[in-house]
Design an enzyme around this catalytic site. Structure first.
Site, short mmCIF file in Angstrom:
data_model
loop_
_atom_site.label_atom_id
_atom_site.label_comp_id
_atom_site.label_asym_id
_atom_site.label_seq_id
_atom_site.Cartn_x
_atom_site.Cartn_y
_atom_site.Cartn_z
N ARG A 581 -45.00 -57.71 49.68
CA ARG A 581 -46.24 -58.39 50.05
C ARG A 581 -46.25 -59.82 49.52
NH1 ARG A 581 -50.85 -55.26 47.93
NH2 ARG A 581 -51.65 -54.66 49.96
N PRO A 585 -49.48 -67.07 50.88
CA PRO A 585 -48.58 -67.56 51.94
C PRO A 585 -48.22 -69.04 51.79
CG PRO A 585 -50.32 -66.22 52.88
CD PRO A 585 -50.66 -66.39 51.42
N GLN A 591 -41.86 -71.92 48.32
CA GLN A 591 -40.71 -71.39 47.56
C GLN A 591 -39.52 -71.12 48.47
OE1 GLN A 591 -40.18 -70.65 44.06
NE2 GLN A 591 -41.65 -72.27 44.35
N GLU A 658 -35.81 -67.11 44.51
CA GLU A 658 -34.40 -67.41 44.66
C GLU A 658 -33.80 -67.05 46.01
OE1 GLU A 658 -32.47 -66.97 40.43
OE2 GLU A 658 -34.36 -65.90 40.50
MO1 MOS Z 1 -33.35 -68.37 38.03
S1 MOS Z 1 -31.55 -69.31 38.14
O1 MOS Z 1 -32.85 -66.86 37.31
O2 MOS Z 1 -34.26 -69.30 36.91
#
Ligand code: MOS
Length: 692
Positions: A581, A585, A591, A658
């Site tokens: 979830r 948004p 990100q 990430e």
């Molecule tokens: Mo991320 S490179 O685990 O801050």
């Protein structure tokens, strides 16, 4: 389900810290107001290995405004050398070019910098070795790789199955040394008051900095306070303290009554803030003619510093991406006289999925299959390594949704078929993945007062939006509007919080807040008296891995390659992600797009160039080390599957910091191949690799 309702979660609230930041009044570390600031400029070694013979500080000491010149002869003694990186100014040894060997503290930054130039250093150089090559005879296997994964894995007989396969791909891919370079440089302000040290720091984890600094100085944890309310990016490079934290604190000990301010320069950040190791990756895929994988072999060579090990988990994603009865993964390290490599956005997945996802594209071409179809055919029913059922594996849904939105159907898979004048057009796809991490040990406290809930946790907002998203989570967990929450983060005087790393922050801290809210409601009900309090930790078992819990995604890129100059322009890019979830948004999109932009940068620009004779990164500035800017980003979008993942966290979310970078460079490299017929396996894809 611990949330009363989800009203705030899922709303596109604006950043709560946005106004302060736009007004320039959010206090970043270096700007924190302190009494009688003094300024530190470090002196760095100009050899890559050896010993310091002498340092003549007399000229520097005579400069007006210089308060102290500190060398390893005069620096206060530290207590623990458990981290060699933090063992600053304690000996005459030099481990890499650019290491701190002295510091000047002065009334102004300019005076400190000028005086630092006047130090005369004599060395006893030793032969250094920074030669990163796969054929080295001294490569070694680390005990484990980052995040505690096994170094090697074997399933079945991969070598034999590969040799017996109908279709075989055997190629070597490489990625260069790369640098995090957050917008805000690594900065720290150190103040001692008798036996107590305060650091205003730019960090992804105030508590990690406190713990490491206390240990290094031989202090109790409560003798060190780290304050870090606003952080201008980190991408992993601020996930743990570096030498500059110790240097500032050492220097402040030598200038009693003064606060010492240190901000690394952009050039210093190339050697003193961690970097992503370069990799050389041999990837072998053996398959049937119709594209069913029989063997996957991923063998990685990477570098570590000789003085302290860091082993990136580059082959780890290969252990789970695709079904194959035979599989082998290997990590080998070259220990060199370089700065210590460290975390950089999705360490492991980022370089590893570049190799793996280009290799899959190559196999698709060899089998005459659409690259999405190849991936669908190799979808594993369970986690191939652990045998655990998937928590939420929606890779195929991401690929299909992306294909639909991007306009993939009808694509001619043959390369080099879409010229437009001087430009060659092509499209490519790649998968993304990132584990769902929850770290144990965060605590949140709640106190009701004046009709508002004070929520306290030592979490970090490095630009990701924590101020806003934790407020949203707290509001739903307490059943009140976000305006009724008064959040405090970024300070070790608050309850312990784990690092904003491994995309684990929101999962770990959010869970602690939900647990504290539950405890609060149990004790005080929904009409609490003023002064009502409760606190709780991320509950035991939150990191349970009975299910293989990973995020997935699919990235689509369209490139235009100039046939004359080899210039690559990314025309458009789309990422479709399955990340649980979405808490907010607006911030989530930022990100994901940020990660994709960093992947574009990796694909086309970023590369540190090491001069092996000097052990020196020659392009150590933003003139020589290119990072994608607005002009490179033409049309980039990120979307996600509607999903609530109650298995991963009580919020139904997984981390998103990430995954955006993972697979992005491969999608672009695959698009470049589709445009030109040239397969570039060495990042970055610079024009010279396309026109020669
Ligand atoms: Mo991320 S490179 O685990 O801050």
């Amino acid at each position: 389900m611990d949330l009363l309702e989800t009203r705030a979660i899922g709303a596109s609230l604006e950043r709560m810290d946005g106004r302060l930041k736009v007004m320039g009044t959010a206090p970043y570390a270096f700007e924190q107001r302190v009494d009688r600031p003094a300024y530190l400029h470090p002196v760095q070694s100009t050899i890559a290995r050896g010993r310091i013979h002498s340092i003549d500080t007399s000229a520097a000491g005579r400069v007006d405004g210089v308060i102290a010149v500190i060398t390893h002869w005069t620096a206060p003694r530290l207590a623990s050398d458990e981290s060699k990186e933090l063992w600053v100014l304690q000996s005459n040894e030099v481990h890499f070019r650019g290491q701190f060997i002295a510091a000047v503290v002065a009334e102004t930054l300019e005076v400190a910098r000028h005086a630092a130039d006047l130090l005369r250093v004599e060395y006893e150089p030793a032969a250094h070795d920074v030669g990163f090559r796969a054929g080295r005879e001294d490569l070694y296997a680390p005990k484990t790789v980052n995040a505690g994964y096994p170094t090697d894995t074997d399933q079945g007989d991969a070598e034999h199955a590969f040799n017996a396969a109908e279709v075989r791909m055997d190629e070597t891919y490489s990625t260069p040394m790369e640098h995090n370079h957050p917008m805000e440089p690594h900065s720290t302000v150190a103040v001692w008051e008798s036996e107590k040290l305060t650091l205003y720091d730019s960090t992804q984890s105030a508590h990690s900095v406190r713990n490491a600094v206390a240990k290094t100085f031989g202090l109790r944890g409560e003798q060190v306070r780290v304050i870090s309310p606003y952080v201008g990016g980190g991408f992993g490079s601020k996930g743990e303290p570096h030498a500059h934290n110790i240097l500032a604190a050492l220097a402040a000990l030598r200038v009693p009554g003064r606060a010492v301010k240190l901000a690394l320069t952009r050039q210093q950040m190339f050697t003193l803030a961690g970097h992503r190791t370069p990799t050389i990756q041999r990837f072998r895929l053996g398959a049937t003619r119709d594209g069913h994988l029989k063997a996957i072999i991923h063998e990685v060579v990477e570098q570590t510093s000789r003085f302290q090990e860091f082993a990136e988990q580059t082959a780890v994603p290969t252990r789970l991406m695709y079904a194959a009865p035979n599989r082998r993964t290997r990590h080998r390290l070259a220990a060199l006289d370089v700065p210590k490599p460290s975390w950089m956005r999705a360490p492991g997945e980022t370089p590893g999925m570049f190799a793996g996802e280009v290799a899959m594209d190559e196999l698709a071409a060899a089998c005459g299959l659409d690259p999405i179809e190849l991936r669908v055919r190799n979808e594993p029913e369970r986690d191939p390594e652990s045998g655990h059922p998937w928590g939420n594996r929606h890779l195929v849904a991401c690929l299909r949704e992306g294909a639909r939105r991007f306009g993939w159907s009808g694509r001619d898979p043959r390369p080099g078929r879409r010229p437009e004048g001087d430009w060659l057009i092509g499209s490519g796809v790649a998968s993304s993945t990132y584990p769902r991490y929850v770290l144990m040990g965060s605590r949140a406290s709640i106190r009701f007062n004046d009709g508002r809930y004070g929520v306290r946790i030592g979490a970090a907002d490095l630009g990701t939006g924590t101020w806003t998203t934790l407020t949203q989570i707290a509001a739903d967990a307490l059943g009140c509007p976000p305006e009724s929450i008064r959040l405090e983060i970024g300070d070790t005087d608050l309850p312990n919080a784990t690092v904003a790393g491994g995309s684990s922050g929101m999962s770990s801290w959010g869970w602690a807040i939900v647990a504290a809210a539950r405890e609060f409601r149990r004790r005080h009900g929904s009409r609490p008296p003023s002064g009502a309090e409760a606190s709780a930790e991320t509950p035991e078992g939150a990191d349970d891995e009975t299910f293989a819990q990973h995020s997935f995604g699919a990235q689509f890129a369209e490139v235009r390659v100039n046939a004359q100059t080899g210039e690559v322009r990314l025309a458009r890019m789309l990422g479709v992600f399955s990340v649980g979830r979405i808490i907010n948004p607006r911030l989530a999109r930022s990100q994901l797009i940020g990660g994709m932009t960093m992947g574009l940068s990796m694909a086309l620009h970023e590369e540190a160039v090491m001069d092996e004779r000097l052990g020196h990164i020659v392009n150590h500035d933003f003139v020589g080390y290119h990072i994608a800017t607005n002009a490179d980003v033409i049309d980039l979008d990120a979307v996600w599957l509607e999903e609530v993942d109650d298995r991963s966290t009580p919020m139904g979310s997984r981390g998103i910091g990430e995954i955006g970078i993972v697979g992005a460079a491969a999608a672009i490299a695959n698009a470049v191949y589709h445009a030109t017929g040239r397969r570039v396996r060495q990042l970055p894809i610079t024009p010279d690799k396309l026109v020669t």
